[in-house]
Design a protein around this motif. Structure first.
Motif, PDB file in Angstrom:
ATOM      1  N   ARG A   1       1.051  -1.232   0.037  1.00 33.85           N
ATOM      2  CA  ARG A   1       0.034   0.017   0.094  1.00 33.85           C
ATOM      3  C   ARG A   1       0.827   1.202   0.024  1.00 33.85           C
ATOM      4  O   ARG A   1       1.984   1.236   0.622  1.00 33.85           O
ATOM      5  N   ILE A   2       0.286   2.154  -0.623  1.00 37.86           N
ATOM      6  CA  ILE A   2       1.130   3.656  -0.386  1.00 37.86           C
ATOM      7  C   ILE A   2       0.159   4.422   0.509  1.00 37.86           C
ATOM      8  O   ILE A   2      -0.977   4.430   0.293  1.00 37.86           O
ATOM      9  N   VAL A   3       0.692   4.924   1.584  1.00 35.58           N
ATOM     10  CA  VAL A   3      -0.089   5.402   2.772  1.00 35.58           C
ATOM     11  C   VAL A   3       0.441   7.059   2.320  1.00 35.58           C
ATOM     12  O   VAL A   3       1.729   7.488   2.281  1.00 35.58           O
ATOM     13  N   TYR A   4      -0.363   7.945   2.384  1.00 37.56           N
ATOM     14  CA  TYR A   4      -0.104   9.379   2.382  1.00 37.56           C
ATOM     15  C   TYR A   4      -0.145   9.872   3.756  1.00 37.56           C
ATOM     16  O   TYR A   4      -1.257  10.011   4.157  1.00 37.56           O
ATOM     17  N   LEU A   5       0.836  10.088   4.242  1.00 36.42           N
ATOM     18  CA  LEU A   5       1.125  10.650   5.583  1.00 36.42           C
ATOM     19  C   LEU A   5       0.908  12.398   5.820  1.00 36.42           C
ATOM     20  O   LEU A   5       2.016  12.938   5.075  1.00 36.42           O
ATOM     21  N   LYS A   6      -0.145  12.948   6.404  1.00 36.89           N
ATOM     22  CA  LYS A   6      -0.015  14.105   6.494  1.00 36.89           C
ATOM     23  C   LYS A   6       0.436  14.738   7.648  1.00 36.89           C
ATOM     24  O   LYS A   6       0.335  14.301   8.779  1.00 36.89           O
ATOM     25  N   TYR A   7       1.343  15.767   7.734  1.00 40.98           N
ATOM     26  CA  TYR A   7       2.150  16.377   8.663  1.00 40.98           C
ATOM     27  C   TYR A   7       1.165  16.979   9.784  1.00 40.98           C
ATOM     28  O   TYR A   7       0.258  17.689   9.436  1.00 40.98           O
ATOM     29  N   VAL A   8       1.133  16.570  11.071  1.00 38.39           N
ATOM     30  CA  VAL A   8       0.415  17.023  12.167  1.00 38.39           C
ATOM     31  C   VAL A   8       1.061  18.101  13.053  1.00 38.39           C
ATOM     32  O   VAL A   8       0.948  19.322  13.385  1.00 38.39           O
ATOM     33  N   ARG A   9       2.238  17.730  13.603  1.00 37.76           N
ATOM     34  CA  ARG A   9       3.097  18.483  14.618  1.00 37.76           C
ATOM     35  C   ARG A   9       4.455  17.889  14.799  1.00 37.76           C
ATOM     36  O   ARG A   9       4.734  16.523  14.537  1.00 37.76           O
TER      37      ARG A   9
END
Length: 253
Positions: free
Chosen positions: A203-211
């Motif tokens: 799988r390709i997981v797109y990780l969105k920056y939080v902190r």
């Protein structure tokens, strides 16, 4: 005398915490053996048995608890090169492996294989409702991938990350930066998951920056206090550690 049930009991407690599942003791003639089953379908994703070690390891003696879990046939060969893991006892050796629960294999590593078995055997339906851990730790080595630079340049752009199984949209992912930092440094959210074609189930997981976190807080030493003794690959995170992180955030840090 060593407590041969120690790791078995720890493992069952962690499985209950993660999935809300308790073992089924199905055999009156064998009260030490139990099945781990999906609550909705009853399908097995694990079996724990008390056996004579000589049945698993040539030349060994004494009793031990073992766990059988199902795994991707493409991974079976490489998994069986690890100490403490053997061809399945009483199960299909192509799709199942046996892990001796005597401390040879770290409980966290076993839980990764339990989760693989859980995911493989779960119903492949969008309507299926199962309890799972939506929190993960993923190691990153800045010598191979400069995560700091990637965030500085594109803080709003989700980072693509290739993984096997596990991640789902909405999961929280803590990035653990390896030595010399050796601490959880970033928090991300799995914004999107794309299935790749082929038998590997990547799988390709797109990780969105939080902190970002102060790297003096959730160090490897702190992680060990919560039962995380290794971060060699993507792994689930104990809920007590999640609570500690959330309390740290709630305090305005």
């Amino acid at each position: 005398m060593a407590d041969i049930a120690k790791q078995k009991d720890e493992l069952l407690a962690r499985i209950k915490e993660a999935y809300g599942i308790t073992p089924d003791y199905l055999w009156a003639r064998d009260p030490n053996s139990c099945a781990l089953r999906h609550t909705d379908t009853g399908k097995w994703f694990g079996v724990i048995m008390k056996v004579k070690l000589e049945k698993i390891i040539m030349g060994a003696s004494g009793d031990a608890f073992v766990l059988d879990v199902k795994c991707d046939p493409l991974m079976t060969g490489s998994i069986l090169t690890n100490e403490g893991m053997y061809p399945a006892y009483h199960m299909n050796k192509k799709n199942w492996i046996t892990i001796v629960l005597n401390g040879t294999v770290d409980t966290d590593e076993i839980l990764m294989l339990v989760d693989m078995s859980y995911q493989i055997t779960r119903p492949h339906k969008k309507t299926a409702s199962v309890r799972r851990i939506p929190y993960w730790i993923v190691p990153v080595n800045n010598d191979y991938y400069d995560i700091d630079e990637a965030i500085r340049k594109h803080p709003e752009t989700p980072l693509p990350w290739q993984m096997r199984y596990h991640f789902q949209q909405g999961d929280v992912v803590y990035l653990y930066v390896t030595s010399p930092v050796s601490a959880i440094k970033y928090k991300f959210m799995a914004e999107k998951v794309e299935e790749l074609e082929g038998k590997g189930k990547n799988r390709i997981v797109y990780l969105k920056y939080v902190r970002e976190y102060d790297t003096s807080v959730f160090t490897f030493g702190t992680l060990k206090e919560y039962g995380v003794y290794a971060v060699r690959g993507a792994r689930s995170i104990p809920m007590e550690l999640v609570k500690a992180i959330e309390e740290y955030e709630a305090d305005g840090n």
